[in-house]
Motif scaffolding. Structure first.
Motif, mmCIF file in Angstrom:
data_model
loop_
_atom_site.group_PDB
_atom_site.id
_atom_site.type_symbol
_atom_site.label_atom_id
_atom_site.label_comp_id
_atom_site.label_asym_id
_atom_site.label_seq_id
_atom_site.Cartn_x
_atom_site.Cartn_y
_atom_site.Cartn_z
ATOM 1 N N GLU A 39 0.833 -1.205 0.000
ATOM 2 C CA GLU A 39 0.000 0.000 0.000
ATOM 3 C C GLU A 39 0.866 1.253 0.000
ATOM 4 N N ALA A 40 1.949 1.226 0.763
ATOM 5 C CA ALA A 40 2.833 2.394 0.810
ATOM 6 C C ALA A 40 3.556 2.589 -0.513
ATOM 7 N N GLU A 41 3.943 1.494 -1.146
ATOM 8 C CA GLU A 41 4.641 1.583 -2.439
ATOM 9 C C GLU A 41 3.772 2.256 -3.498
ATOM 10 N N SER A 42 2.452 2.021 -3.399
ATOM 11 C CA SER A 42 1.545 2.576 -4.412
ATOM 12 C C SER A 42 1.496 4.098 -4.370
ATOM 13 N N SER A 43 1.930 4.676 -3.258
ATOM 14 C CA SER A 43 1.926 6.134 -3.150
ATOM 15 C C SER A 43 3.060 6.761 -3.933
ATOM 16 N N GLY A 44 4.091 5.968 -4.214
ATOM 17 C CA GLY A 44 5.251 6.485 -4.934
ATOM 18 C C GLY A 44 6.171 7.322 -4.076
ATOM 19 N N LYS A 45 5.886 7.384 -2.779
ATOM 20 C CA LYS A 45 6.709 8.186 -1.876
ATOM 21 C C LYS A 45 7.746 7.327 -1.143
ATOM 22 N N ARG A 46 8.648 7.997 -0.493
ATOM 23 C CA ARG A 46 9.630 7.305 0.339
ATOM 24 C C ARG A 46 8.903 6.590 1.485
ATOM 25 N N ILE A 47 9.474 5.472 1.929
ATOM 26 C CA ILE A 47 8.891 4.723 3.043
ATOM 27 C C ILE A 47 9.873 4.750 4.206
ATOM 28 N N ASP A 48 9.416 5.263 5.336
ATOM 29 C CA ASP A 48 10.214 5.265 6.558
ATOM 30 C C ASP A 48 9.731 4.130 7.448
ATOM 31 N N VAL A 49 10.628 3.217 7.796
ATOM 32 C CA VAL A 49 10.304 2.124 8.715
ATOM 33 C C VAL A 49 10.957 2.439 10.053
#
Length: 343
Positions: A39-49
């Motif tokens: 779901e986060a990848e679909s935003s096209g934004k950076r992902i902070d874990v």
């Protein structure tokens, strides 16, 4: 969705919180991470874990590691509090990975258990060793050293805790970021709880959810935050007295036991004297003594009355006793009879 493990959309990046134990029946699951990652990848934004975890199941951790490692997204990993055991492996996926200046990283040998015959136990040991080989291969690219060196250094059945500066110098992380202060002498468990608590409840300027506190019975009369803190101060003062009061109670218990032991000894001696006196003056004998002893044990007052109601038996030895320089009662009576006969 679990309160420790969720996704927070942001303007520049989406945040996935990896807070809690790792495992299919724990706070952090492989399926949950994979679902949120997609779901986060679909935003096209950076992902902070963001990580605050004591680790958990190795297989679940490997699945999470592969999901993050194979993602095409720009993934940054931040170790907020603790990245221990399997969580330290997952942290390697960050490009970059950073630790807060108060965080801790921990590596150690794989742990597990099994039950069965010697063949099954050997298989279990082989599985543990195989998992350690896999983890060494996962650490190696980040650290830039050989698998054998990693195994010798970190898989020696010892917990290896690293602070942020140590982790940076050894190559585990790429940078250190500041965070809300944590007491310098905090244990890893305390660091873990502190960061979880910061996430778990909304914070006001005093870093506490005082509105929730006011709902508790002890704080029901508190009209302001200042009132809450005054009550807390009094509670802290009371709590500070607990160790000394506990010590005082233990000392009183010891003294009380000494008094009880002494009273018990004196009571036993008194009962023995009552029985000895009764037996000496013939009120009881060896056969009846146990009867009166049991009566004294079960009902002291009536036992004493029962002994007192018995009449002493006159003994021959009493009549035959001769005081120094005097005739015995027997001799005196015999002389009286002889005098009457001689008249």
């Amino acid at each position: 969705m679990n309160k420790f493990f969720n996704m927070i959309p942001g303007e520049d990046a989406w945040c996935i919180l990896l807070y809690g134990d790792i495992g299919e029946y724990s706070d952090v699951t492989a399926a949950g991470i994979a679902r949120e990652l997609i779901e986060a990848e679909s935003s096209g934004k950076r992902i902070d874990v963001r990580i605050n975890s004591n680790g958990g199941d190795v297989y679940t951790g490997i699945a999470i590691f592969n999901a993050l490692r194979n993602s095409k997204a720009d993934i940054h990993i931040y170790v907020d509090g603790i990245a221990a055991s399997m969580a330290s492996v997952i942290a390697l996926c960050g490009k970059p990975v950073e630790m807060s200046k108060y965080a801790r990283l921990m590596l150690h040998s794989v742990s597990g258990g099994c039950y069965g015959n010697k063949t099954e136990l050997r298989r279990c040991l082989e599985e543990v060793e195989a998992l350690e080989d896999t983890l060494c291969r996962m650490y190696a690219p980040k650290l830039g050293i050989g698998e054998d060196e990693i195994r010798a250094r970190y898989f020696d059945d010892t917990d290896h805790w690293l602070k942020a500066d140590e982790a940076l110098s050894l190559g585990f992380i790429d940078g250190i970021y500041d965070a809300d202060p944590v007491p310098e002498d905090s244990t890893p468990e305390q660091v873990y709880r502190i960061f979880n608590n910061r996430l778990e409840q909304p914070l006001n300027d005093n870093q506490m959810n005082l509105e929730e506190v006011k709902k508790r019975p002890r704080f029901k009369d508190c009209a302001s935050d200042a009132d809450v803190f005054r009550v807390m101060d009094s509670l802290e003062a009371e709590a500070a007295k607990v160790p000394s009061l506990t010590e005082e109670v233990e000392e009183l218990k010891k003294k009380n036991k000494a008094f009880e032991d002494k009273a018990r000894e004196e009571d036993e001696a008194a009962k023995k004297k009552l029985l000895d006196d009764a037996q000496n003056d013939g009120r009881i004998d060896a056969t009846t003594r146990p009867v009166y002893e049991n009566l004294l044990n079960s009902d002291r007052e009536n036992g004493e009355k029962a002994l007192q109601s018995l009449k002493p038996k006159k003994r021959v030895t009493t009549d035959l006793r001769v005081d120094p320089g005097n005739e015995s009662p027997w001799d005196r009576r015999m002389n009286e009879i002889k005098n009457k006969l001689n008249r």
